[in-house]
Design a protein around this motif. Structure first.
Motif, PDB file in Angstrom:
ATOM      1  N   GLN A  84      32.871  50.694  52.113  1.00 53.72           N
ATOM      2  CA  GLN A  84      33.184  51.925  51.399  1.00 53.72           C
ATOM      3  C   GLN A  84      34.103  51.552  50.244  1.00 53.72           C
ATOM      4  O   GLN A  84      34.861  50.613  50.317  1.00 53.72           O
ATOM      5  CB  GLN A  84      33.888  52.914  52.326  1.00 53.72           C
ATOM      6  N   GLY A  85      34.070  52.302  49.178  1.00 48.90           N
ATOM      7  CA  GLY A  85      34.971  52.056  48.054  1.00 48.90           C
ATOM      8  C   GLY A  85      34.808  50.680  47.443  1.00 48.90           C
ATOM      9  O   GLY A  85      35.775  49.971  47.217  1.00 48.90           O
ATOM     10  N   ARG A  86      33.568  50.272  47.177  1.00 49.36           N
ATOM     11  CA  ARG A  86      33.319  48.958  46.576  1.00 49.36           C
ATOM     12  C   ARG A  86      34.043  48.826  45.237  1.00 49.36           C
ATOM     13  O   ARG A  86      34.272  49.793  44.545  1.00 49.36           O
ATOM     14  CB  ARG A  86      31.820  48.767  46.328  1.00 49.36           C
ATOM     15  N   SER A  87      34.329  47.611  44.892  1.00 43.30           N
ATOM     16  CA  SER A  87      34.992  47.349  43.615  1.00 43.30           C
ATOM     17  C   SER A  87      34.088  47.763  42.456  1.00 43.30           C
ATOM     18  O   SER A  87      32.915  47.406  42.424  1.00 43.30           O
ATOM     19  CB  SER A  87      35.307  45.860  43.482  1.00 43.30           C
ATOM     20  N   PRO A  88      34.636  48.490  41.490  1.00 37.46           N
ATOM     21  CA  PRO A  88      33.842  48.853  40.312  1.00 37.46           C
ATOM     22  C   PRO A  88      33.821  47.728  39.270  1.00 37.46           C
ATOM     23  O   PRO A  88      33.136  47.832  38.268  1.00 37.46           O
ATOM     24  CB  PRO A  88      34.600  50.066  39.764  1.00 37.46           C
ATOM     25  N   LEU A  89      34.580  46.659  39.523  1.00 42.47           N
ATOM     26  CA  LEU A  89      34.744  45.595  38.530  1.00 42.47           C
ATOM     27  C   LEU A  89      33.634  44.561  38.614  1.00 42.47           C
ATOM     28  O   LEU A  89      33.189  44.205  39.695  1.00 42.47           O
ATOM     29  CB  LEU A  89      36.093  44.895  38.733  1.00 42.47           C
ATOM     30  N   THR A  90      33.233  44.046  37.450  1.00 44.24           N
ATOM     31  CA  THR A  90      32.290  42.934  37.416  1.00 44.24           C
ATOM     32  C   THR A  90      33.069  41.640  37.679  1.00 44.24           C
ATOM     33  O   THR A  90      34.310  41.628  37.629  1.00 44.24           O
ATOM     34  CB  THR A  90      31.604  42.826  36.037  1.00 44.24           C
ATOM     35  N   ASP A  91      32.356  40.548  37.914  1.00 41.52           N
ATOM     36  CA  ASP A  91      33.013  39.259  38.129  1.00 41.52           C
ATOM     37  C   ASP A  91      33.864  38.870  36.926  1.00 41.52           C
ATOM     38  O   ASP A  91      34.992  38.387  37.073  1.00 41.52           O
ATOM     39  CB  ASP A  91      31.978  38.158  38.397  1.00 41.52           C
ATOM     40  N   ARG A  92      33.340  39.063  35.723  1.00 40.99           N
ATOM     41  CA  ARG A  92      34.086  38.703  34.512  1.00 40.99           C
ATOM     42  C   ARG A  92      35.345  39.559  34.365  1.00 40.99           C
ATOM     43  O   ARG A  92      36.408  39.064  33.978  1.00 40.99           O
ATOM     44  CB  ARG A  92      33.216  38.877  33.266  1.00 40.99           C
ATOM     45  N   GLU A  93      35.239  40.857  34.672  1.00 44.20           N
ATOM     46  CA  GLU A  93      36.410  41.731  34.585  1.00 44.20           C
ATOM     47  C   GLU A  93      37.485  41.285  35.576  1.00 44.20           C
ATOM     48  O   GLU A  93      38.677  41.300  35.268  1.00 44.20           O
ATOM     49  CB  GLU A  93      36.005  43.186  34.831  1.00 44.20           C
ATOM     50  N   ARG A  94      37.054  40.864  36.758  1.00 38.74           N
ATOM     51  CA  ARG A  94      38.013  40.355  37.749  1.00 38.74           C
ATOM     52  C   ARG A  94      38.696  39.087  37.233  1.00 38.74           C
ATOM     53  O   ARG A  94      39.902  38.918  37.374  1.00 38.74           O
ATOM     54  CB  ARG A  94      37.310  40.056  39.074  1.00 38.74           C
ATOM     55  N   GLN A  95      37.907  38.180  36.639  1.00 37.04           N
ATOM     56  CA  GLN A  95      38.485  36.935  36.117  1.00 37.04           C
ATOM     57  C   GLN A  95      39.527  37.234  35.041  1.00 37.04           C
ATOM     58  O   GLN A  95      40.609  36.642  35.024  1.00 37.04           O
ATOM     59  CB  GLN A  95      37.389  36.051  35.522  1.00 37.04           C
ATOM     60  N   VAL A  96      39.192  38.135  34.132  1.00 38.44           N
ATOM     61  CA  VAL A  96      40.099  38.474  33.039  1.00 38.44           C
ATOM     62  C   VAL A  96      41.366  39.127  33.583  1.00 38.44           C
ATOM     63  O   VAL A  96      42.488  38.813  33.146  1.00 38.44           O
ATOM     64  CB  VAL A  96      39.382  39.379  32.004  1.00 38.44           C
ATOM     65  N   LEU A  97      41.228  40.014  34.563  1.00 39.33           N
ATOM     66  CA  LEU A  97      42.403  40.665  35.143  1.00 39.33           C
ATOM     67  C   LEU A  97      43.279  39.668  35.893  1.00 39.33           C
ATOM     68  O   LEU A  97      44.510  39.785  35.867  1.00 39.33           O
ATOM     69  CB  LEU A  97      41.988  41.798  36.091  1.00 39.33           C
ATOM     70  N   ARG A  98      42.663  38.691  36.559  1.00 37.13           N
ATOM     71  CA  ARG A  98      43.453  37.663  37.256  1.00 37.13           C
ATOM     72  C   ARG A  98      44.336  36.915  36.261  1.00 37.13           C
ATOM     73  O   ARG A  98      45.499  36.621  36.535  1.00 37.13           O
ATOM     74  CB  ARG A  98      42.535  36.660  37.961  1.00 37.13           C
ATOM     75  N   GLU A  99      43.761  36.598  35.104  1.00 40.79           N
ATOM     76  CA  GLU A  99      44.539  35.900  34.073  1.00 40.79           C
ATOM     77  C   GLU A  99      45.611  36.825  33.498  1.00 40.79           C
ATOM     78  O   GLU A  99      46.747  36.402  33.271  1.00 40.79           O
ATOM     79  CB  GLU A  99      43.618  35.406  32.948  1.00 40.79           C
ATOM     80  N   ALA A 100      45.261  38.078  33.273  1.00 46.63           N
ATOM     81  CA  ALA A 100      46.218  39.038  32.720  1.00 46.63           C
ATOM     82  C   ALA A 100      47.390  39.249  33.678  1.00 46.63           C
ATOM     83  O   ALA A 100      48.531  39.453  33.252  1.00 46.63           O
ATOM     84  CB  ALA A 100      45.522  40.371  32.442  1.00 46.63           C
ATOM     85  N   GLU A 101      47.111  39.156  34.961  1.00 47.57           N
ATOM     86  CA  GLU A 101      48.131  39.342  35.996  1.00 47.57           C
ATOM     87  C   GLU A 101      49.255  38.309  35.860  1.00 47.57           C
ATOM     88  O   GLU A 101      50.394  38.566  36.212  1.00 47.57           O
ATOM     89  CB  GLU A 101      47.452  39.212  37.367  1.00 47.57           C
ATOM     90  N   THR A 102      48.934  37.132  35.339  1.00 42.94           N
ATOM     91  CA  THR A 102      49.936  36.070  35.186  1.00 42.94           C
ATOM     92  C   THR A 102      50.785  36.267  33.928  1.00 42.94           C
ATOM     93  O   THR A 102      51.707  35.492  33.681  1.00 42.94           O
ATOM     94  CB  THR A 102      49.262  34.686  35.102  1.00 42.94           C
ATOM     95  N   GLY A 103      50.439  37.275  33.122  1.00 45.99           N
ATOM     96  CA  GLY A 103      51.175  37.515  31.890  1.00 45.99           C
ATOM     97  C   GLY A 103      50.565  36.817  30.688  1.00 45.99           C
ATOM     98  O   GLY A 103      51.150  36.805  29.600  1.00 45.99           O
ATOM     99  N   ALA A 104      49.386  36.224  30.875  1.00 50.13           N
ATOM    100  CA  ALA A 104      48.729  35.503  29.780  1.00 50.13           C
ATOM    101  C   ALA A 104      48.357  36.468  28.652  1.00 50.13           C
ATOM    102  O   ALA A 104      47.968  37.611  28.895  1.00 50.13           O
ATOM    103  CB  ALA A 104      47.484  34.798  30.299  1.00 50.13           C
ATOM    104  N   SER A 105      48.460  35.985  27.429  1.00 53.18           N
ATOM    105  CA  SER A 105      48.067  36.795  26.269  1.00 53.18           C
ATOM    106  C   SER A 105      46.543  36.820  26.165  1.00 53.18           C
ATOM    107  O   SER A 105      45.849  36.033  26.812  1.00 53.18           O
ATOM    108  CB  SER A 105      48.647  36.179  24.991  1.00 53.18           C
ATOM    109  N   THR A 106      46.037  37.697  25.317  1.00 54.90           N
ATOM    110  CA  THR A 106      44.588  37.771  25.089  1.00 54.90           C
ATOM    111  C   THR A 106      44.055  36.423  24.598  1.00 54.90           C
ATOM    112  O   THR A 106      43.010  35.960  25.044  1.00 54.90           O
ATOM    113  CB  THR A 106      44.269  38.882  24.068  1.00 54.90           C
ATOM    114  N   ALA A 107      44.805  35.779  23.700  1.00 59.30           N
ATOM    115  CA  ALA A 107      44.382  34.472  23.170  1.00 59.30           C
ATOM    116  C   ALA A 107      44.353  33.418  24.283  1.00 59.30           C
ATOM    117  O   ALA A 107      43.422  32.616  24.360  1.00 59.30           O
ATOM    118  CB  ALA A 107      45.322  34.029  22.050  1.00 59.30           C
ATOM    119  N   ASP A 108      45.366  33.439  25.157  1.00 62.01           N
ATOM    120  CA  ASP A 108      45.413  32.483  26.267  1.00 62.01           C
ATOM    121  C   ASP A 108      44.237  32.696  27.220  1.00 62.01           C
ATOM    122  O   ASP A 108      43.611  31.740  27.678  1.00 62.01           O
ATOM    123  CB  ASP A 108      46.723  32.623  27.054  1.00 62.01           C
ATOM    124  N   ILE A 109      43.959  33.963  27.527  1.00 59.83           N
ATOM    125  CA  ILE A 109      42.842  34.278  28.421  1.00 59.83           C
ATOM    126  C   ILE A 109      41.529  33.802  27.805  1.00 59.83           C
ATOM    127  O   ILE A 109      40.678  33.215  28.479  1.00 59.83           O
ATOM    128  CB  ILE A 109      42.787  35.793  28.712  1.00 59.83           C
TER     129      ILE A 109
END
Length: 200
Positions: free
Chosen positions: A135-160
């Protein structure tokens, strides 16, 4: 004899698990690892029947290890043992090939039974999580998850963009999509929400 490899970054928990499983008649703990990279290397070197691993570990998570083993050493079956009682984590674990998912507060006998069941080709999933797992499956694609994982570390858009080998515009699009899907105010909030749901 069922050959078991244990991966856990807390030394006390690792020692306790090893001692408890060694008391079981047909289980043989053939190795231990304190981080994901070591677990992956030992799994491919020792070829245990079952790898018992935590989710959150240094260097590679238990989910990362399970996913990589599926491609490199598929005969090693994976049982996740964790404190995370979240259906999102369970779904991710099953998606990457784990055969078992138990909570750390389960009795030792349950873990031993789970190892035997998984080694025999079955599954072993915490019954309290099984019902809500899909129930309540993730709405995120694999790429969106990867980008969010990087964003979680505080990485900038350029770093990601550099890390994932994408253009900055593409990273901004993925972040925007993820933020919109989660109804978050910004990338940090989106990453936090996704982590809490067990989607990262």
């Amino acid at each position: 004899m069922i050959r078991v490899l244990l991966a856990e970054d807390q030394a006390l928990v690792l020692g306790a698990l090893s001692a408890l499983l060694s008391l079981e008649g047909n289980l043989d703990v053939v190795g231990t690892a304190a981080d994901g990279e070591t677990a992956l290397r030992l799994a491919c070197e020792l070829r245990p029947d079952v790898l018992v691993t935590d989710i959150e570990m240094p260097r590679l998570s238990g989910l990362d290890v399970a996913e990589r083993l599926r491609g490199t050493c598929p005969e090693v079956r994976v049982v996740i043992v964790t404190t995370f009682a979240r259906a999102g984590y369970l779904r991710r674990a099953l998606e990457v090939g784990a055969r078992g998912y138990l909570l750390k507060d389960a009795p030792a006998a349950d873990l031993a039974d789970a190892i035997r069941r998984v080694q025999a080709g079955g599954r072993a999933v915490d019954p309290g999580l099984a019902a809500e797992a899909w129930q309540g499956r993730s709405p995120l694609t694999d790429r969106e998850r990867q980008v969010l994982r990087e964003a979680e570390t505080g990485a900038s858009t350029a770093d990601i963009a550099r890390t994932l080998r994408l253009s900055e515009g593409t990273v901004r699009n993925y972040l925007s999509e993820a933020i919109g899907k989660l109804g978050a105010g910004n990338r940090v909030e989106a990453a936090r929400q996704a982590r809490e749901q067990g989607w990262l």
